[in-house]
Design an enzyme around this catalytic site. Structure first.
Site, PDB file in Angstrom:
ATOM      1  N   ARG A   1      41.455  43.311  43.816  1.00 16.94           N
ATOM      2  CA  ARG A   1      40.728  43.072  42.660  1.00 16.94           C
ATOM      3  C   ARG A   1      41.024  43.372  41.393  1.00 16.94           C
ATOM      4  O   ARG A   1      40.528  43.023  40.170  1.00 16.94           O
ATOM      5  CB  ARG A   1      39.293  44.190  43.083  1.00 16.94           C
ATOM      6  CG  ARG A   1      38.084  44.168  42.204  1.00 16.94           C
ATOM      7  CD  ARG A   1      36.653  44.369  42.788  1.00 16.94           C
ATOM      8  NE  ARG A   1      37.040  45.511  43.910  1.00 16.94           N
ATOM      9  CZ  ARG A   1      37.039  46.770  43.562  1.00 16.94           C
ATOM     10  NH1 ARG A   1      37.172  47.324  42.265  1.00 16.94           N
ATOM     11  NH2 ARG A   1      37.126  47.588  44.602  1.00 16.94           N
TER      12      ARG A   1
ATOM     13  N   TYR B   1      24.175  27.619  24.991  1.00 14.08           N
ATOM     14  CA  TYR B   1      24.120  27.114  26.339  1.00 14.08           C
ATOM     15  C   TYR B   1      23.090  28.565  26.992  1.00 14.08           C
ATOM     16  O   TYR B   1      23.118  29.649  26.563  1.00 14.08           O
ATOM     17  CB  TYR B   1      25.394  27.602  27.062  1.00 14.08           C
ATOM     18  CG  TYR B   1      25.264  27.471  28.412  1.00 14.08           C
ATOM     19  CD1 TYR B   1      24.800  26.409  29.227  1.00 14.08           C
ATOM     20  CD2 TYR B   1      25.714  28.557  29.324  1.00 14.08           C
ATOM     21  CE1 TYR B   1      24.603  26.317  30.432  1.00 14.08           C
ATOM     22  CE2 TYR B   1      25.311  28.382  30.559  1.00 14.08           C
ATOM     23  CZ  TYR B   1      24.788  27.014  31.371  1.00 14.08           C
ATOM     24  OH  TYR B   1      24.723  27.135  32.656  1.00 14.08           O
TER      25      TYR B   1
ATOM     26  N   ASP C   1      32.210  31.106  21.975  1.00 15.41           N
ATOM     27  CA  ASP C   1      32.273  30.442  23.028  1.00 15.41           C
ATOM     28  C   ASP C   1      32.926  29.117  22.439  1.00 15.41           C
ATOM     29  O   ASP C   1      32.062  28.147  21.894  1.00 15.41           O
ATOM     30  CB  ASP C   1      30.754  30.225  23.861  1.00 15.41           C
ATOM     31  CG  ASP C   1      30.891  29.298  24.918  1.00 15.41           C
ATOM     32  OD1 ASP C   1      31.878  28.391  25.029  1.00 15.41           O
ATOM     33  OD2 ASP C   1      30.074  29.672  25.936  1.00 15.41           O
TER      34      ASP C   1
ATOM     35  N   LYS D   1      34.836  23.424  32.840  1.00 16.03           N
ATOM     36  CA  LYS D   1      34.748  22.358  32.083  1.00 16.03           C
ATOM     37  C   LYS D   1      35.959  21.588  31.726  1.00 16.03           C
ATOM     38  O   LYS D   1      36.782  21.398  32.609  1.00 16.03           O
ATOM     39  CB  LYS D   1      33.982  22.668  30.827  1.00 16.03           C
ATOM     40  CG  LYS D   1      32.423  23.425  31.000  1.00 16.03           C
ATOM     41  CD  LYS D   1      31.740  23.103  32.061  1.00 16.03           C
ATOM     42  CE  LYS D   1      30.266  24.005  32.078  1.00 16.03           C
ATOM     43  NZ  LYS D   1      29.632  23.753  33.130  1.00 16.03           N
TER      44      LYS D   1
HETATM   45  C1  LIG Z   1      29.124  26.307  26.371  1.00 21.63           C
HETATM   46  C2  LIG Z   1      28.810  26.972  27.681  1.00 21.63           C
HETATM   47  N1  LIG Z   1      29.423  28.383  28.074  1.00 21.63           N
HETATM   48  C3  LIG Z   1      29.374  28.708  29.068  1.00 21.63           C
HETATM   49  C4  LIG Z   1      28.833  28.118  30.224  1.00 21.63           C
HETATM   50  C5  LIG Z   1      28.728  28.958  31.486  1.00 21.63           C
HETATM   51  O1  LIG Z   1      29.929  28.178  32.569  1.00 21.63           O
HETATM   52  P1  LIG Z   1      29.879  28.323  33.975  1.00 21.63           P
HETATM   53  O2  LIG Z   1      28.854  27.399  34.461  1.00 21.63           O
HETATM   54  O3  LIG Z   1      31.577  28.256  34.354  1.00 21.63           O
HETATM   55  O4  LIG Z   1      29.385  29.735  34.464  1.00 21.63           O
HETATM   56  C6  LIG Z   1      28.567  26.832  30.062  1.00 21.63           C
HETATM   57  C7  LIG Z   1      28.137  25.929  31.431  1.00 21.63           C
HETATM   58  O5  LIG Z   1      27.663  25.128  31.421  1.00 21.63           O
HETATM   59  C8  LIG Z   1      28.685  26.026  28.967  1.00 21.63           C
HETATM   60  O6  LIG Z   1      28.363  24.909  28.817  1.00 21.63           O
END
Ligand SMILES: Cc1ncc(COP(=O)(O)O)c(C=O)c1O
Length: 357
Positions: free
Chosen positions: A49, A100, A171, A196
């Site tokens: 961990r 998101y 982000d 992604k």
């Molecule tokens: C801009 C953005 N941030 C964070 C996330 C969350 O990522 P995860 O699905 O890997 O938890 C997403 C998921 O679509 C996203 O599009």
């Protein structure tokens, strides 16, 4: 940590060369996949961990690309949650009304639990940033946003956050470090859903938070160790393998997206195209009813009808099919993740699926 000599290299070179084992005779070029829940006693890590050599290879590559110290997590949202955990109890978080929805859901949960206070403000309005971030402990920005593809001026926001003494987290999932490096423009943390574009093959979930300062990175690692949202080792290995071609995928997918955005803007079935002028994401609002938009998603043969984004394959979906999606997102909006296929084949497929006349 980024290798000294990598800091002056272009992103394409860093994507290929960072996060490799030392060059020793008969040593492997690629990182070993270390499957271990525990380690022989007497070392610094001790237990699975607290660390894993395969995570470290991925982290050193992403850290070198973003120009900071990376910590990997079980998913993008686990990285988002760890960054929000930096906020002191009762602290003020500034968040945009559109981003998101999963990230905004974490913010709302922490607010309803009384853990943080929240101010929801449009961070794309550069002229009003000073008042937007006043008194904040942490500013959460996403650029381009999911799914409306709105863009924030990170440098202007970074300047305001630093004057206000607020941490700035960005982000950067939709842009990737090939197109945007928030830490170079005053952000304290860059966050990615590595699920992604970074990994790029729709075969894993993973998140990364890259901190400008080592002490912030240490706190993120502590949160990961205590709360246990650990990256899978196989996932980390696959993500690093995917990362090797990030620049090529982004170059091709961005060129495809620019051309498709141009053609879609002239299509009779399309009322609005959302496209920030860079990157591989395009959102379109269709004329007609939501059912007609759903039908488009079901009618393509090449474009995959699926959620998520950033894979080599082109995919699309109507975002409002998800009950959690913001009502600010139009019912007929299709979010399109443009892949690396031939652009003419992509156009023929989508043009065929869209209603005509
Ligand atoms: C801009 C953005 N941030 C964070 C996330 C969350 O990522 P995860 O699905 O890997 O938890 C997403 C998921 O679509 C996203 O599009």
């Amino acid at each position: 940590m980024p290798h000294e000599s990598e800091s002056s290299l272009a992103p394409a070179t860093v994507a290929v060369s960072a996060g490799r084992p030392p060059r020793t005779p008969d040593g492997p070029l690629n990182p070993p996949l270390v499957m271990a829940s525990t380690y022989h006693a007497g070392g610094e890590v001790g237990y699975g961990r607290y660390g894993n050599p395969t995570w470290e290879m991925l982290e050193s590559a992403v850290g070198a690309l973003e120009g900071g110290v990376a910590t990997s997590f079980a998913s993008g949202l686990a990285a988002v949650a760890a960054v929000l955990d930096l906020v002191p109890s009762g602290g003020l978080v500034v968040a945009p009304p559109d981003a998101y929805y999963g990230s905004l859901e974490i913010v709302s949960r922490l607010e309803s639990q009384g853990r943080i206070r929240v101010r929801r403000t449009d961070l794309t309005d550069t002229a009003r940033l000073a008042e937007a971030v006043d008194g904040a402990d942490l500013v959460w920005a996403e650029t381009p946003t999911n799914p409306l593809l709105k863009v924030v001026d990170v440098a202007a926001l970074g300047e305001r956050c630093s004057a206000a003494g607020a941490l700035l987290a960005v982000d950067s999932t939709f842009a990737t470090p090939v197109l945007q490096r928030p830490l170079e423009h005053g952000a304290d943390v860059a966050v990615h859903s590595a699920t992604k574009f970074l990994s790029g093959h729709s075969d894993l979930l993973l998140g990364v938070a890259v901190a400008h300062d080592a002490d912030v990175a240490t706190r993120l690692v502590e949160t990961r160790s205590v709360l246990g949202a650990l990256p899978g080792t196989v996932e980390a290995w696959l993500a690093l393998r995917g990362l090797r071609t990030l620049h090529l995928r982004i170059e091709r997918a961005s060129a495809n997206a620019a051309e498709l955005a141009r053609r879609l803007a002239g299509h009779t079935a399309v009322s609005t195209v959302h496209y920030p002028g860079f990157g591989a994401m395009v959102s379109v609002e269709l004329r007609g009813a939501p059912q007609a938009a759903e039908l488009v998603c079901e009618s393509t043969e090449l474009w995959v009808h699926a959620t998520s984004l950033g894979g080599v394959e082109s995919s699309l979906e109507r975002r409002r099919r998800w009950s959690g999606e913001s009502e600010a997102v139009p019912e007929t909006l299709l979010r399109m993740s443009v892949g690396v296929e031939d652009v003419e084949d992509l156009w023929d497929d989508i043009d065929h699926a869209l209603p005509h006349g």
